[in-house]
Design a protein around this motif. Sequence first.
Motif, PDB file in Angstrom:
ATOM      1  N   LEU A   1       0.851  -1.191   0.000  1.00 48.78           N
ATOM      2  CA  LEU A   1       0.000   0.000   0.000  1.00 48.78           C
ATOM      3  C   LEU A   1       0.885   1.239   0.000  1.00 48.78           C
ATOM      4  CD1 LEU A   1      -2.635  -0.887   2.743  1.00 48.78           C
ATOM      5  CD2 LEU A   1      -3.101  -0.619   0.317  1.00 48.78           C
TER       6      LEU A   1
ATOM      7  N   ILE B   1      -1.075  -1.209  -4.479  1.00 52.67           N
ATOM      8  CA  ILE B   1      -2.169  -0.234  -4.495  1.00 52.67           C
ATOM      9  C   ILE B   1      -1.562   1.112  -4.142  1.00 52.67           C
ATOM     10  CG2 ILE B   1      -4.412   0.402  -3.532  1.00 52.67           C
ATOM     11  CD1 ILE B   1      -4.743  -2.530  -2.680  1.00 52.67           C
ATOM     12  N   THR B   2      -1.687   2.080  -5.032  1.00 49.04           N
ATOM     13  CA  THR B   2      -1.004   3.349  -4.789  1.00 49.04           C
ATOM     14  C   THR B   2      -1.882   4.558  -5.077  1.00 49.04           C
ATOM     15  OG1 THR B   2       0.930   4.700  -5.384  1.00 49.04           O
ATOM     16  CG2 THR B   2      -0.031   3.355  -7.135  1.00 49.04           C
TER      17      THR B   2
ATOM     18  N   ILE C   1      -2.996  -1.083  -8.770  1.00 55.05           N
ATOM     19  CA  ILE C   1      -4.293  -0.407  -8.706  1.00 55.05           C
ATOM     20  C   ILE C   1      -4.067   1.044  -8.285  1.00 55.05           C
ATOM     21  CG2 ILE C   1      -6.520  -0.303  -7.528  1.00 55.05           C
ATOM     22  CD1 ILE C   1      -6.416  -3.308  -7.192  1.00 55.05           C
TER      23      ILE C   1
ATOM     24  N   LEU D   1      -5.262   4.699  -6.837  1.00 52.02           N
ATOM     25  CA  LEU D   1      -6.234   5.381  -5.981  1.00 52.02           C
ATOM     26  C   LEU D   1      -6.214   6.862  -6.339  1.00 52.02           C
ATOM     27  CD1 LEU D   1      -5.272   3.928  -2.462  1.00 52.02           C
ATOM     28  CD2 LEU D   1      -7.023   3.067  -4.024  1.00 52.02           C
TER      29      LEU D   1
ATOM     30  N   LEU E   1     -12.970  -2.072  -2.242  1.00 52.12           N
ATOM     31  CA  LEU E   1     -11.533  -2.325  -2.216  1.00 52.12           C
ATOM     32  C   LEU E   1     -11.232  -3.818  -2.232  1.00 52.12           C
ATOM     33  CD1 LEU E   1      -8.539  -1.429  -1.820  1.00 52.12           C
ATOM     34  CD2 LEU E   1      -8.996  -1.466   0.646  1.00 52.12           C
TER      35      LEU E   1
ATOM     36  N   ARG F   1     -12.025  -5.508  -5.603  1.00 58.84           N
ATOM     37  CA  ARG F   1     -11.043  -5.211  -6.644  1.00 58.84           C
ATOM     38  C   ARG F   1      -9.726  -5.952  -6.374  1.00 58.84           C
ATOM     39  NH1 ARG F   1     -12.659  -0.444  -9.348  1.00 58.84           N
ATOM     40  NH2 ARG F   1     -14.939  -0.546  -9.448  1.00 58.84           N
ATOM     41  N   VAL F   2      -9.341  -6.045  -5.102  1.00 60.32           N
ATOM     42  CA  VAL F   2      -8.116  -6.753  -4.729  1.00 60.32           C
ATOM     43  C   VAL F   2      -8.218  -8.230  -5.093  1.00 60.32           C
ATOM     44  CG1 VAL F   2      -6.765  -7.580  -2.750  1.00 60.32           C
ATOM     45  CG2 VAL F   2      -7.356  -5.157  -2.931  1.00 60.32           C
TER      46      VAL F   2
END
Length: 277
Positions: free
Chosen positions: A158, A202-203, A231, A233, A263, A266-267
């Motif tokens: 993350l 995820i960034t 992904i 953000l 979230l 999607r993960v």
Amino acid sequence: MARKKMGEILLESEVISQSDLDQALLRQKGNKKPLGKILEDMEVILEEDIAKALSTQFGFPYVKRFSRHRFPQQVLDKIDAETALAHLVFPLKIDKKTLYLAMSNPLDMSLQSDLSFKLAMRISPCVATPDEIKTAIKKHYLTEVPSDKDDDTLNILLVDNQDIVLNAAEAAMRKEGYTIYKAKNGAEGLKIATQLHPHLIITDVVMPRMDGIEMFKALQANGEIENIPVIALSAKTAAEDEANLLGMGFFDFIAKPINPIRLLARVKRALKIHERK
């Protein structure tokens, strides 16, 4: 005397055949890929062949096996880990006011000019393979990432500069059994990704120092981690913003503020699709 082209050099050294060269030149039409990259994609040459050809073509010194050597801290301090990873460069030595720099792309004059201005030094490029530079960066720049995962655990990185986002996303995903690693900006995220090779990143898109887009481009330039799904953000939720990010190659897009249910969905989707590849 005219400088020989890379194709001619590879032909003369019998690294490739005329048929290989003709096919590569045909593929090169209509895209911006360098000839060496196309030949590498065709699996007819190695990174080392490209480095040697660049050395011959432009007269740059070719360096190898330097990752095993020790380097004075004053030399390493000339290039930060972020720059080294993003551009695949490594400082070799200082001689008076000249910094000798191993580069996977010694033709990157913009980088050389920026570094020369920043350091008030002359930059002398040397050619090295990307793998050799990455090995040197890992050994001399990167601190090992603590790992508490076992071989069967899926780990997720993350990247966000807001603690509230990091903590909320971490809490939601830890409940599903994922191992979570966190970074506050793209530079930290790039370092961790290079060592950890997470299953998913995820960034956030907007961050200080190195943003999510810059980090994503650096990931894409690194052959070891270019296939990790990422992904994005973003608080910008317009359709064109989402389309732009997906067009860049991001695997998916999640709007802020984050909905934990969305979230996780999607993960799971990203990990499932990536597992099939």
